[in-house]
Scaffold this active site. Structure first.
Site, PDB file in Angstrom:
ATOM      1  N   HIS A 195      39.752  21.655  43.280  1.00 37.76           N
ATOM      2  CA  HIS A 195      40.094  22.094  41.926  1.00 37.76           C
ATOM      3  C   HIS A 195      41.214  23.139  41.915  1.00 37.76           C
ATOM      4  O   HIS A 195      41.382  23.866  40.936  1.00 37.76           O
ATOM      5  CB  HIS A 195      38.862  22.613  41.170  1.00 37.76           C
ATOM      6  CG  HIS A 195      37.898  21.531  40.789  1.00 37.76           C
ATOM      7  ND1 HIS A 195      37.035  21.619  39.714  1.00 37.76           N
ATOM      8  CD2 HIS A 195      37.655  20.327  41.339  1.00 37.76           C
ATOM      9  CE1 HIS A 195      36.304  20.519  39.627  1.00 37.76           C
ATOM     10  NE2 HIS A 195      36.654  19.722  40.616  1.00 37.76           N
ATOM     11  N   HIS A 217      30.409  14.114  42.906  1.00 38.13           N
ATOM     12  CA  HIS A 217      29.671  14.081  41.625  1.00 38.13           C
ATOM     13  C   HIS A 217      29.601  12.683  41.015  1.00 38.13           C
ATOM     14  O   HIS A 217      29.214  12.538  39.857  1.00 38.13           O
ATOM     15  CB  HIS A 217      30.323  15.036  40.618  1.00 38.13           C
ATOM     16  CG  HIS A 217      30.116  16.485  40.939  1.00 38.13           C
ATOM     17  ND1 HIS A 217      28.884  17.095  40.869  1.00 38.13           N
ATOM     18  CD2 HIS A 217      30.977  17.439  41.368  1.00 38.13           C
ATOM     19  CE1 HIS A 217      29.004  18.371  41.215  1.00 38.13           C
ATOM     20  NE2 HIS A 217      30.259  18.604  41.534  1.00 38.13           N
ATOM     21  N   ASP A 234      41.002  16.014  39.914  1.00 38.16           N
ATOM     22  CA  ASP A 234      39.729  16.033  39.187  1.00 38.16           C
ATOM     23  C   ASP A 234      39.917  16.414  37.717  1.00 38.16           C
ATOM     24  O   ASP A 234      40.365  17.528  37.416  1.00 38.16           O
ATOM     25  CB  ASP A 234      38.767  17.044  39.823  1.00 38.16           C
ATOM     26  CG  ASP A 234      38.618  16.881  41.333  1.00 38.16           C
ATOM     27  OD1 ASP A 234      39.639  16.674  42.010  1.00 38.16           O
ATOM     28  OD2 ASP A 234      37.485  16.974  41.816  1.00 38.16           O
TER      29      ASP A 234
HETATM   30 FE   LIG Z   1      35.701  17.918  41.332  1.00 38.15          FE
HETATM   31 FE   LIG Z   2      34.056  17.117  44.130  1.00 35.10          FE
END
Ligand SMILES: [Fe+2]
Ligand SMILES: [Fe+2]
Length: 279
Positions: A182, A70, A9
Site C-alpha cells: 500500500h 484478502h 490495491d
Molecule cells: Fe492490499
Molecule cells: Fe494484501
C-alpha cells in the site's frame, strides 16, 4: 507497441472513487491497451463483491483484476470466482488449490493475446503460503507460445521477495510488479533489458491513513491490541499506477514509468465533477 496500465490495491470506496474520477484522465493521457488493478481491498477494504467485480469490468473497463491475501474476505466470492474470466487469485496462497485460478490468457481490443499471473509472498504473510517459484514456472510453461505479453502481480510484504521474483522472471515476462504494501516504491526499471519492474505500485486510495485504514483505529490497535472492525480512511486520495510499453512480438518491455496522481490536485481536470459514479 502495447501499453499496459497497472494499478495497485484499490482501497474501498475512496479507491473506487479514484478510479471513477482519475482513470478516465489516465486513459486519455496514456491510451492503454491493457488496464489492470488489484481488487483485494476493493469492498470496504476487505475482499471483493460480485457487484464491485462487475463495476470494475463494466464501468471502469478493467481488463483483469488481480488479488492477494484478502481475496477470500467476502464469502460471496466463492460463488463467482470459478466463472470469473477476468480475475486471478494467487497461485501459491494456502487456500488456492488450482493453478488455473491464478492466470488468465486474454485479448486486447487489437486482438493481441496477453497473460496475467498472480502470486503471493511468504515472508510476513500467511505461514502456509507455498513456494512461488515453481508455480510460476508451471504457469509460464502452460501459456501459449505466441502469447508474448506476460504480466505478473506479485502480492507480498517483503521487498526482498518482490525483487527476487522480478530477477527470477527477468527475460521471461514483460512486466512484474509488486502489490500489498500500500506504499509506492520509486525503483521502476527494466530488468535484464527485458522485464519492466517495480517493487510496489502503491495503493489507490486514502493516504491520510495508516496503509488505507483510519489512523485513530490503527494506532488504537497497535497500542491496546483491541480488535475493532477496521474502516478505510477518506482523506488524500491518490491513484497510483505504472505504465509499461511492451513490444507484442517479443514481449520485451521498452519503457516503464510510475505515477502518483492526487485527486484534489487534479480536480479541475475532471470532466465528471459532480457525479459520484455509483462508487
Ligand atoms: Fe492490499
Ligand atoms: Fe494484501
Amino acid at each position: 507497441m502495447i501499453r499496459i496500465l497497472a494499478i495497485g490495491d484499490v482501497m474501498g470506496k475512496p479507491g473506487r472513487k479514484a478510479l471513477a474520477k482519475l482513470l478516465p484522465l489516465a486513459r486519455k493521457k496514456f491510451e492503454p491497451d491493457i488496464v489492470l488493478c488489484n481488487g483485494e481491498n476493493a469492498a470496504g477494504g476487505f475482499g471483493l463483491t460480485k457487484k464491485i467485480y462487475h463495476q470494475f469490468l463494466d464501468t471502469f473497463a478493467i481488463d483483469c483484476i488481480t488479488m492477494g491475501n484478502h481475496w477470500h474476505d467476502k464469502p460471496e466470492i466463492h460463488s463467482f470466482l470459478a466463472d470469473s474470466e477476468r480475475m486471478v487469485v494467487p497461485a501459491n496462497m494456502m487456500n488456492v488449490g488450482e493453478l488455473r485460478l491464478a492466470y488468465r490468457v486474454l485479448k486486447t481490443a487489437k486482438d493481441q493475446q496477453f497473460a496475467v499471473i498472480n502470486l503471493i509472498g511468504k515472508a510476513f504473510m500467511h505461514p502456509d503460503n507455498r513456494d512461488f517459484f515453481e508455480p510460476v514456472d508451471q504457469i509460464l510453461a502452460q501459456l501459449p507460445s505466441n502469447c508474448r505479453i506476460r504480466i505478473v502481480d506479485f502480492h507480498g510484504e517483503a521487498t526482498s521477495e518482490k525483487q527476487a521474483i522480478g530477477q527470477y522472471l527477468s527475460g521471461r515476462v514483460s512486466l512484474c510488479y509488486g502489490t500489498h504494501s500500500h506504499v509506492p516504491t520509486a525503483d521502476e526499471r527494466i530488468l535484464n533489458q527485458f522485464t519492466g519492474f517495480v517493487t510496489d505500485v502503491g495503493m489507490t486510495g486514502p493516504y491520510d491513513s495508516v496503509i488505507g485504514i483510519r489512523t485513530d483505529a490503527a494506532i488504537r490497535r497497535m497500542r491496546t491490541g483491541e480488535r475493532r472492525q477496521f474502516e478505510p480512511a477518506t482523506g488524500q486520495i491518490w491513484l497510483c499506477f505504472v505504465v509499461a510499453t511492451v513490444d507484442p512480438a517479443t514481449g520485451q518491455c521498452v519503457h516503464i514509468e510510475r505515477h502518483r496522481w492526487e485527486l484534489d490536485t487534479l480536480k479541475d481536470q475532471i470532466e465528471d465533477k459532480d457525479s459520484e459514479s455509483d462508487t
